[in-house]
Design a protein around this motif. Structure first.
Motif, PDB file in Angstrom:
ATOM      1  N   GLN A  11       0.817  -1.220   0.000  1.00  0.00           N
ATOM      2  CA  GLN A  11       0.000   0.000   0.000  1.00  0.00           C
ATOM      3  C   GLN A  11       0.845   1.262   0.000  1.00  0.00           C
ATOM      4  O   GLN A  11       0.426   2.295  -0.521  1.00  0.00           O
ATOM      5  CB  GLN A  11      -0.899   0.015   1.241  1.00  0.00           C
ATOM      6  CG  GLN A  11      -2.069  -0.957   1.171  1.00  0.00           C
ATOM      7  CD  GLN A  11      -3.094  -0.562   0.120  1.00  0.00           C
ATOM      8  OE1 GLN A  11      -3.482   0.599   0.047  1.00  0.00           O
ATOM      9  NE2 GLN A  11      -3.498  -1.501  -0.722  1.00  0.00           N
ATOM     10  N   ARG A  14       4.449   2.829  -4.826  1.00  0.00           N
ATOM     11  CA  ARG A  14       3.839   3.059  -6.125  1.00  0.00           C
ATOM     12  C   ARG A  14       4.923   2.919  -7.186  1.00  0.00           C
ATOM     13  O   ARG A  14       6.087   3.270  -6.952  1.00  0.00           O
ATOM     14  CB  ARG A  14       3.184   4.433  -6.195  1.00  0.00           C
ATOM     15  CG  ARG A  14       4.126   5.561  -5.863  1.00  0.00           C
ATOM     16  CD  ARG A  14       3.376   6.827  -5.515  1.00  0.00           C
ATOM     17  NE  ARG A  14       4.293   7.927  -5.293  1.00  0.00           N
ATOM     18  CZ  ARG A  14       4.950   8.120  -4.139  1.00  0.00           C
ATOM     19  NH1 ARG A  14       4.810   7.279  -3.131  1.00  0.00           N
ATOM     20  NH2 ARG A  14       5.761   9.147  -4.010  1.00  0.00           N
ATOM     21  N   LYS A  17       4.238  -2.167 -12.040  1.00  0.00           N
ATOM     22  CA  LYS A  17       3.677  -3.343 -11.361  1.00  0.00           C
ATOM     23  C   LYS A  17       4.642  -4.519 -11.311  1.00  0.00           C
ATOM     24  O   LYS A  17       4.750  -5.203 -10.301  1.00  0.00           O
ATOM     25  CB  LYS A  17       2.397  -3.781 -12.075  1.00  0.00           C
ATOM     26  CG  LYS A  17       1.196  -2.979 -11.669  1.00  0.00           C
ATOM     27  CD  LYS A  17      -0.041  -3.514 -12.336  1.00  0.00           C
ATOM     28  CE  LYS A  17      -1.223  -2.597 -12.025  1.00  0.00           C
ATOM     29  NZ  LYS A  17      -2.381  -2.896 -12.852  1.00  0.00           N
ATOM     30  N   LYS A  20       7.439  -3.945  -8.825  1.00  0.00           N
ATOM     31  CA  LYS A  20       6.864  -3.917  -7.481  1.00  0.00           C
ATOM     32  C   LYS A  20       6.523  -5.336  -7.027  1.00  0.00           C
ATOM     33  O   LYS A  20       6.813  -5.722  -5.899  1.00  0.00           O
ATOM     34  CB  LYS A  20       5.611  -3.037  -7.497  1.00  0.00           C
ATOM     35  CG  LYS A  20       4.995  -2.805  -6.138  1.00  0.00           C
ATOM     36  CD  LYS A  20       3.799  -1.865  -6.286  1.00  0.00           C
ATOM     37  CE  LYS A  20       3.008  -1.764  -5.015  1.00  0.00           C
ATOM     38  NZ  LYS A  20       1.793  -0.961  -5.165  1.00  0.00           N
ATOM     39  N   GLN A  67      10.908   2.212  -2.566  1.00  0.00           N
ATOM     40  CA  GLN A  67      10.337   3.218  -3.454  1.00  0.00           C
ATOM     41  C   GLN A  67      11.397   3.790  -4.396  1.00  0.00           C
ATOM     42  O   GLN A  67      11.114   4.075  -5.565  1.00  0.00           O
ATOM     43  CB  GLN A  67       9.697   4.347  -2.623  1.00  0.00           C
ATOM     44  CG  GLN A  67       8.898   5.340  -3.454  1.00  0.00           C
ATOM     45  CD  GLN A  67       7.786   4.676  -4.248  1.00  0.00           C
ATOM     46  OE1 GLN A  67       6.944   3.981  -3.708  1.00  0.00           O
ATOM     47  NE2 GLN A  67       7.800   4.857  -5.563  1.00  0.00           N
ATOM     48  N   GLN A 204       3.904  11.023 -11.200  1.00  0.00           N
ATOM     49  CA  GLN A 204       3.757  10.334  -9.926  1.00  0.00           C
ATOM     50  C   GLN A 204       2.370   9.724  -9.843  1.00  0.00           C
ATOM     51  O   GLN A 204       1.400  10.329 -10.233  1.00  0.00           O
ATOM     52  CB  GLN A 204       3.922  11.330  -8.771  1.00  0.00           C
ATOM     53  CG  GLN A 204       5.321  11.850  -8.613  1.00  0.00           C
ATOM     54  CD  GLN A 204       6.248  10.814  -8.006  1.00  0.00           C
ATOM     55  OE1 GLN A 204       5.801   9.934  -7.282  1.00  0.00           O
ATOM     56  NE2 GLN A 204       7.520  10.905  -8.314  1.00  0.00           N
ATOM     57  N   ARG A 205       2.323   8.500  -9.357  1.00  0.00           N
ATOM     58  CA  ARG A 205       1.016   7.870  -9.165  1.00  0.00           C
ATOM     59  C   ARG A 205       0.760   7.681  -7.684  1.00  0.00           C
ATOM     60  O   ARG A 205       1.683   7.401  -6.929  1.00  0.00           O
ATOM     61  CB  ARG A 205       0.969   6.511  -9.867  1.00  0.00           C
ATOM     62  CG  ARG A 205       0.929   6.690 -11.348  1.00  0.00           C
ATOM     63  CD  ARG A 205       0.822   5.356 -12.031  1.00  0.00           C
ATOM     64  NE  ARG A 205       0.914   5.585 -13.471  1.00  0.00           N
ATOM     65  CZ  ARG A 205       1.101   4.643 -14.351  1.00  0.00           C
ATOM     66  NH1 ARG A 205       1.241   3.400 -13.954  1.00  0.00           N
ATOM     67  NH2 ARG A 205       1.168   4.908 -15.628  1.00  0.00           N
ATOM     68  N   PRO A 207      -0.431   5.726  -4.383  1.00  0.00           N
ATOM     69  CA  PRO A 207      -0.382   4.302  -4.060  1.00  0.00           C
ATOM     70  C   PRO A 207      -1.690   3.631  -4.436  1.00  0.00           C
ATOM     71  O   PRO A 207      -2.752   4.174  -4.183  1.00  0.00           O
ATOM     72  CB  PRO A 207      -0.176   4.297  -2.540  1.00  0.00           C
ATOM     73  CG  PRO A 207       0.391   5.622  -2.222  1.00  0.00           C
ATOM     74  CD  PRO A 207      -0.146   6.566  -3.225  1.00  0.00           C
ATOM     75  N   SER A 208      -1.563   2.437  -5.072  1.00  0.00           N
ATOM     76  CA  SER A 208      -2.786   1.736  -5.497  1.00  0.00           C
ATOM     77  C   SER A 208      -3.416   1.011  -4.309  1.00  0.00           C
ATOM     78  O   SER A 208      -2.757   0.723  -3.343  1.00  0.00           O
ATOM     79  CB  SER A 208      -2.454   0.736  -6.586  1.00  0.00           C
ATOM     80  OG  SER A 208      -1.415  -0.101  -6.143  1.00  0.00           O
TER      81      SER A 208
END
Lengths: 208, 108
Positions: A11, A14, A17, A20, A67, A204-205, A207-208
Motif C-alpha cells: 500500500q 507506487r 507493477k 513492485k 520506493q 507520480q502515481r 499508491p494503489s
C-alpha cells in the motif's frame, strides 16, 4: 502477520507493477524464511512471524529504499519511451513531408522555420538526455549516482514531447496548405497520442 | 552497530558474502549476521532493494531456484561484481588504515 505486513508495504509503494511485484514477492519469501528459521530454533509460529517482521524493519523506515528502486524503474521506462518515440515520429513526419505535395521546407516563412528547427533540436537533445539517463541507471550506475533521475527523466519526456509538438505546429502554421493534405491528419493524431503518452508516463502515481 | 553506519557499506558487504557462492535474499542476510558474529544486523528489509540495485548495475545476476519446494531468487556475483569488490576492499583498507593511524596517535 507476514501477509498483513507485506500488504501494508504494498500500500505504501507506487511504481511499475512488474518490479513492485518482484520486490514484494522477494520480501514475502524472505520473511517466510526468517519466520521458519526462528520456528526451527524453538519459537512458536506466531512469535517467529512477529520476530521476522520486527527484524525486517517498520514500513516507514524501509519503504523509501523500495520506493527508490521503483522510481528508477519508472524513470527507465519513461526514458525508453522518450528515446524510441522521438526518432520514430521524426521518421514518420519525414515521410509525410516528403510525400506532401503542398509542403516544402524552403517555402516556410523565416520565424516558423527557425522556431521549428529550435524545437526539433530541443526534442533531439531531450532524447539524448533520456538515453544518457538510461545508461547511467543501468550498468554505469555502479560508478555514478543520479539521485534526481526520476524527476529529470520526467522533465526530459515532457520537454521533448512539447518541443516535438511545437515543431509540428510550426509546419502547420508556416504552411497552411499542408494541413489540407489528408495523410497529415492520421499522422497528427498518432503524434498527439504518442506524445501525450510519453509526457504523462513518468508522472507520480498515488499508491494503489 | 548502528543501521545508519552500515547503510553506506551495504553494497560492498553484500558483494563480499556473495563471493563465497550464490545465495538467495535471506541467505545474504544470514551470511551478513554470521560473518560479523551478529554485529552487522541491518533491518533485513533494506537488503532486498540493495540486491535489486546491484543487479541493475550488473554487479550480481539472479535466477529462480527451488529449495524445499519454494521458489527463491538466487543471486550470483558477476565478474564485474568481483572487480568492484576488489576496489571496495582496497579503498576500505586505505581508509581504515588512515583512521586507525590517526585514532591511535590521538589516544597515545
Amino acid at each position: 502477520m507476514i501477509e498483513n505486513f507485506v500488504a501494508e508495504l504494498d500500500q505504501s509503494l507506487r511504481g511499475p507493477k512488474r518490479v513492485k511485484r518482484r520486490l514484494l514477492d522477494e520480501a514475502a519469501a524472505g520473511l517466510a524464511d526468517a519466520a521458519e528459521a526462528y520456528h526451527d530454533a524453538g519459537w512458536d509460529k506466531k512469535a517467529a512471524a512477529a520476530r521476522a517482521v520486527a527484524d525486517f524493519g517498520p514500513v516507514p523506515e524501509i519503504a523509501p529504499a523500495f520506493q527508490a528502486e521503483l522510481d528508477v524503474a519508472r524513470a527507465r521506462r519513461t526514458a525508453v519511451a522518450t528515446v524510441l518515440s522521438m526518432p520514430l515520429l521524426a521518421v514518420l513526419w519525414n515521410d509525410v513531408w516528403e510525400s506532401d505535395p503542398y509542403l516544402r521546407w524552403n517555402d516556410l516563412p523565416g520565424l516558423p522555420l527557425m522556431l521549428g528547427i529550435a524545437a526539433a533540436i530541443v526534442a533531439i537533445g531531450t532524447s539524448v538526455a533520456a538515453a544518457a539517463a538510461l545508461v547511467m541507471t543501468g550498468r554505469l550506475g555502479r560508478y555514478w549516482t543520479w539521485p534526481a533521475v526520476p524527476r529529470d527523466v520526467r522533465l526530459f519526456a515532457r520537454t521533448g514531447s512539447s518541443a516535438f509538438g511545437v515543431a509540428c505546429a510550426m509546419v502547420a502554421i508556416g504552411s497552411p496548405h499542408a494541413i489540407r493534405w489528408l495523410p497529415i491528419i492520421p499522422s497528427a493524431l498518432l503524434t498527439v497520442a504518442v506524445l501525450s503518452f510519453v509526457a504523462t508516463l513518468g508522472r507520480q502515481r498515488l499508491p494503489s | 552497530m548502528e543501521a545508519d553506519t552500515l547503510r553506506g557499506h551495504l553494497d560492498g558487504l553484500t558483494l563480499a558474502v556473495l563471493e563465497r557462492g550464490p545465495l538467495h535474499g535471506y541467505g545474504v542476510i544470514e551470511a551478513l549476521r554470521l560473518c560479523s558474529d551478529g554485529a552487522l544486523d541491518v533491518p533485513t528489509g533494506t537488503v532486498y532493494p540493495a540486491l535489486h540495485r546491484l543487479e541493475r548495475s550488473g554487479l550480481i545476476s539472479s535466477s529462480w531456484s527451488t529449495e524445499s519446494g519454494r521458489r527463491r531468487r538466487q543471486y550470483t556475483l558477476t565478474a564485474d561484481g568481483r572487480r568492484s569488490l576488489e576496489r571496495e576492499r582496497t579503498t576500505w583498507r586505505a581508509f581504515s588504515g588512515a583512521i586507525t593511524a590517526v585514532l591511535s596517535g590521538v589516544s597515545a
